[in-house]
Design a protein around this motif. Structure first.
Motif, PDB file in Angstrom:
ATOM      1  N   ALA A  20       0.858  -1.179   0.000  1.00  0.00           N
ATOM      2  CA  ALA A  20       0.000   0.000   0.000  1.00  0.00           C
ATOM      3  C   ALA A  20       0.898   1.233   0.000  1.00  0.00           C
ATOM      4  O   ALA A  20       2.071   1.163   0.396  1.00  0.00           O
ATOM      5  CB  ALA A  20      -0.898  -0.007   1.235  1.00  0.00           C
ATOM      6  N   LEU A  21       0.350   2.363  -0.438  1.00  0.00           N
ATOM      7  CA  LEU A  21       1.143   3.584  -0.550  1.00  0.00           C
ATOM      8  C   LEU A  21       0.474   4.736   0.187  1.00  0.00           C
ATOM      9  O   LEU A  21      -0.743   4.936   0.075  1.00  0.00           O
ATOM     10  CB  LEU A  21       1.322   3.979  -2.019  1.00  0.00           C
ATOM     11  N   LEU A  22       1.276   5.502   0.922  1.00  0.00           N
ATOM     12  CA  LEU A  22       0.844   6.765   1.494  1.00  0.00           C
ATOM     13  C   LEU A  22       1.766   7.842   0.937  1.00  0.00           C
ATOM     14  O   LEU A  22       2.968   7.849   1.217  1.00  0.00           O
ATOM     15  CB  LEU A  22       0.911   6.744   3.022  1.00  0.00           C
ATOM     16  N   LEU A  23       1.202   8.729   0.135  1.00  0.00           N
ATOM     17  CA  LEU A  23       1.975   9.748  -0.560  1.00  0.00           C
ATOM     18  C   LEU A  23       1.803  11.090   0.140  1.00  0.00           C
ATOM     19  O   LEU A  23       0.675  11.553   0.362  1.00  0.00           O
ATOM     20  CB  LEU A  23       1.510   9.861  -2.013  1.00  0.00           C
ATOM     21  N   LEU A  24       2.916  11.727   0.465  1.00  0.00           N
ATOM     22  CA  LEU A  24       2.898  12.989   1.198  1.00  0.00           C
ATOM     23  C   LEU A  24       3.565  14.098   0.392  1.00  0.00           C
ATOM     24  O   LEU A  24       4.594  13.877  -0.252  1.00  0.00           O
ATOM     25  CB  LEU A  24       3.637  12.854   2.534  1.00  0.00           C
ATOM     26  N   ALA A  25       2.978  15.278   0.420  1.00  0.00           N
ATOM     27  CA  ALA A  25       3.553  16.471  -0.187  1.00  0.00           C
ATOM     28  C   ALA A  25       2.670  17.649   0.219  1.00  0.00           C
ATOM     29  O   ALA A  25       1.671  17.476   0.920  1.00  0.00           O
ATOM     30  CB  ALA A  25       3.643  16.348  -1.711  1.00  0.00           C
ATOM     31  N   ARG A  26       3.017  18.837  -0.243  1.00  0.00           N
ATOM     32  CA  ARG A  26       2.222  20.016   0.096  1.00  0.00           C
ATOM     33  C   ARG A  26       1.103  20.284  -0.908  1.00  0.00           C
ATOM     34  O   ARG A  26       0.112  20.919  -0.572  1.00  0.00           O
ATOM     35  CB  ARG A  26       3.140  21.243   0.188  1.00  0.00           C
ATOM     36  N   ASP A  27       1.260  19.813  -2.137  1.00  0.00           N
ATOM     37  CA  ASP A  27       0.322  20.121  -3.217  1.00  0.00           C
ATOM     38  C   ASP A  27      -0.689  18.980  -3.365  1.00  0.00           C
ATOM     39  O   ASP A  27      -0.379  17.937  -3.935  1.00  0.00           O
ATOM     40  CB  ASP A  27       1.104  20.317  -4.519  1.00  0.00           C
ATOM     41  N   LEU A  28      -1.905  19.182  -2.886  1.00  0.00           N
ATOM     42  CA  LEU A  28      -2.907  18.125  -2.890  1.00  0.00           C
ATOM     43  C   LEU A  28      -3.313  17.736  -4.311  1.00  0.00           C
ATOM     44  O   LEU A  28      -3.466  16.544  -4.609  1.00  0.00           O
ATOM     45  CB  LEU A  28      -4.139  18.569  -2.100  1.00  0.00           C
ATOM     46  N   GLU A  29      -3.504  18.706  -5.175  1.00  0.00           N
ATOM     47  CA  GLU A  29      -3.948  18.389  -6.536  1.00  0.00           C
ATOM     48  C   GLU A  29      -2.891  17.578  -7.275  1.00  0.00           C
ATOM     49  O   GLU A  29      -3.220  16.629  -7.999  1.00  0.00           O
ATOM     50  CB  GLU A  29      -4.271  19.674  -7.302  1.00  0.00           C
ATOM     51  N   ALA A  30      -1.617  17.926  -7.097  1.00  0.00           N
ATOM     52  CA  ALA A  30      -0.547  17.158  -7.726  1.00  0.00           C
ATOM     53  C   ALA A  30      -0.483  15.749  -7.151  1.00  0.00           C
ATOM     54  O   ALA A  30      -0.249  14.779  -7.876  1.00  0.00           O
ATOM     55  CB  ALA A  30       0.794  17.869  -7.544  1.00  0.00           C
ATOM     56  N   LEU A  31      -0.712  15.612  -5.852  1.00  0.00           N
ATOM     57  CA  LEU A  31      -0.732  14.293  -5.225  1.00  0.00           C
ATOM     58  C   LEU A  31      -1.846  13.428  -5.800  1.00  0.00           C
ATOM     59  O   LEU A  31      -1.657  12.228  -6.035  1.00  0.00           O
ATOM     60  CB  LEU A  31      -0.916  14.426  -3.715  1.00  0.00           C
ATOM     61  N   LYS A  32      -3.012  14.032  -6.021  1.00  0.00           N
ATOM     62  CA  LYS A  32      -4.140  13.277  -6.575  1.00  0.00           C
ATOM     63  C   LYS A  32      -3.808  12.737  -7.962  1.00  0.00           C
ATOM     64  O   LYS A  32      -4.199  11.621  -8.325  1.00  0.00           O
ATOM     65  CB  LYS A  32      -5.383  14.156  -6.618  1.00  0.00           C
ATOM     66  N   LYS A  33      -3.080  13.524  -8.747  1.00  0.00           N
ATOM     67  CA  LYS A  33      -2.693  13.081 -10.086  1.00  0.00           C
ATOM     68  C   LYS A  33      -1.734  11.891 -10.007  1.00  0.00           C
ATOM     69  O   LYS A  33      -1.853  10.932 -10.772  1.00  0.00           O
ATOM     70  CB  LYS A  33      -2.053  14.233 -10.856  1.00  0.00           C
ATOM     71  N   VAL A  34      -0.792  11.963  -9.068  1.00  0.00           N
ATOM     72  CA  VAL A  34       0.139  10.851  -8.904  1.00  0.00           C
ATOM     73  C   VAL A  34      -0.594   9.615  -8.402  1.00  0.00           C
ATOM     74  O   VAL A  34      -0.298   8.484  -8.821  1.00  0.00           O
ATOM     75  CB  VAL A  34       1.284  11.235  -7.941  1.00  0.00           C
ATOM     76  N   LYS A  35      -1.564   9.810  -7.527  1.00  0.00           N
ATOM     77  CA  LYS A  35      -2.369   8.685  -7.053  1.00  0.00           C
ATOM     78  C   LYS A  35      -3.042   7.984  -8.227  1.00  0.00           C
ATOM     79  O   LYS A  35      -3.026   6.736  -8.316  1.00  0.00           O
ATOM     80  CB  LYS A  35      -3.420   9.167  -6.058  1.00  0.00           C
ATOM     81  N   GLU A  36      -3.636   8.741  -9.126  1.00  0.00           N
ATOM     82  CA  GLU A  36      -4.291   8.147 -10.288  1.00  0.00           C
ATOM     83  C   GLU A  36      -3.287   7.395 -11.154  1.00  0.00           C
ATOM     84  O   GLU A  36      -3.587   6.300 -11.660  1.00  0.00           O
ATOM     85  CB  GLU A  36      -4.991   9.234 -11.106  1.00  0.00           C
ATOM     86  N   GLU A  37      -2.109   7.946 -11.312  1.00  0.00           N
ATOM     87  CA  GLU A  37      -1.066   7.260 -12.082  1.00  0.00           C
ATOM     88  C   GLU A  37      -0.681   5.940 -11.424  1.00  0.00           C
ATOM     89  O   GLU A  37      -0.470   4.930 -12.096  1.00  0.00           O
ATOM     90  CB  GLU A  37       0.163   8.145 -12.218  1.00  0.00           C
ATOM     91  N   CYS A  38      -0.586   5.949 -10.092  1.00  0.00           N
ATOM     92  CA  CYS A  38      -0.236   4.732  -9.356  1.00  0.00           C
ATOM     93  C   CYS A  38      -1.311   3.661  -9.531  1.00  0.00           C
ATOM     94  O   CYS A  38      -1.008   2.473  -9.703  1.00  0.00           O
ATOM     95  CB  CYS A  38      -0.034   5.044  -7.877  1.00  0.00           C
ATOM     96  N   LEU A  39      -2.573   4.075  -9.480  1.00  0.00           N
ATOM     97  CA  LEU A  39      -3.663   3.127  -9.673  1.00  0.00           C
ATOM     98  C   LEU A  39      -3.627   2.539 -11.083  1.00  0.00           C
ATOM     99  O   LEU A  39      -3.879   1.345 -11.279  1.00  0.00           O
ATOM    100  CB  LEU A  39      -4.999   3.819  -9.401  1.00  0.00           C
TER     101      LEU A  39
END
Length: 239
Positions: free
Chosen positions: A32-51
């Motif tokens: 499982a992955l927990l991704l941390l950063a300051r930019d929520l919208e950019a994190l959401k994009k990376v989450k979609e890429e991971c999926l």
């Protein structure tokens, strides 16, 4: 094996090296992955890429690692298995001579490159100890091994991160937690945006992700304490 399904926590995961690390774990492991950063919208994009790459459980949270209060408020999601791998990747690079560096710039380098990894590791180390085994990977730099004429504040902070990592390794060597440091040479990341340099002559950030994934496949009898990566053609001038 609980370690194989534990959560990988990645800081600075919204772009650059951190994004590539996340994609490698999503593609090649069952963690499982927990991704941390300051930019929520950019994190959401990376989450979609991971999926899209095959990741199953992926969660994102915003956190400013330069602020202790932000780390204090950070809560580990109940929907994820316990943390087994912590990758302290978030960092910042200042291309400026020490004589021209302000105190605030110097402190900012240390805040994210040293203080952030210390505080986050301190916060979740007890949870990592609960796992079958654990791995902490700190992303450092060749600047930790030698002084840098053009980036002294950055180099000094990475010297400190390396010293912290070596000491933590000593403290944990009789536990089930390994501590590894990657001293990266010039790696293609957002730090190089706007710089006149050929990206193909820098380290591929995808290789960093592949390498860290390989560390999780080692037996618990073995640890890579430190590893140095350089561009095949040597350092490029950022001029």
């Amino acid at each position: 094996m609980s370690f194989q399904t534990s959560t990988v926590v990645i800081t600075g995961a919204s772009r650059g090296i951190g994004r590539n690390i996340a994609l490698a774990f999503a593609r090649d492991t069952d963690h499982a992955l927990l991704l941390l950063a300051r930019d929520l919208e950019a994190l959401k994009k990376v989450k979609e890429e991971c999926l899209e790459q095959g990741g199953d459980l992926v969660r994102v949270k915003t956190c400013d690692l330069t602020r202790g209060q932000s780390i204090d408020r950070l809560r580990f999601p109940d929907s994820l298995p316990g943390p087994g791998v912590l990758i302290n990747n978030a960092g910042t690079f200042l291309l400026k001579k020490l004589q021209e560096t302000s105190l605030s710039e110097f402190e900012q380098q240390w805040a994210i490159n040293v203080k952030g990894p210390f505080l986050l590791t301190h916060k979740w180390l007890p949870r990592i100890k609960e796992q079958e085994r654990g791995l902490i990977v700190n992303i450092s730099s060749l600047g930790a091994l030698e002084g840098q004429e053009q980036s002294g504040a950055y180099s000094s902070s990475k010297h400190a991160l390396l010293g912290y990592s070596r000491s933590l390794r000593k403290e944990l060597q009789n536990t089930n937690i390994a501590v590894s440091v990657l001293n990266l040479g010039q790696t293609m990341s957002t730090s190089w945006e706007g710089v006149d340099v050929d990206p193909d002559e820098l380290i591929d950030p995808a290789d960093v992700g592949k390498l860290i994934v390989s560390l999780t496949h080692l037996s618990p009898r073995t640890v890579v304490e430190e590893m140095t990566l350089r561009p095949q053609k040597g350092d490029r001038s950022p001029g």
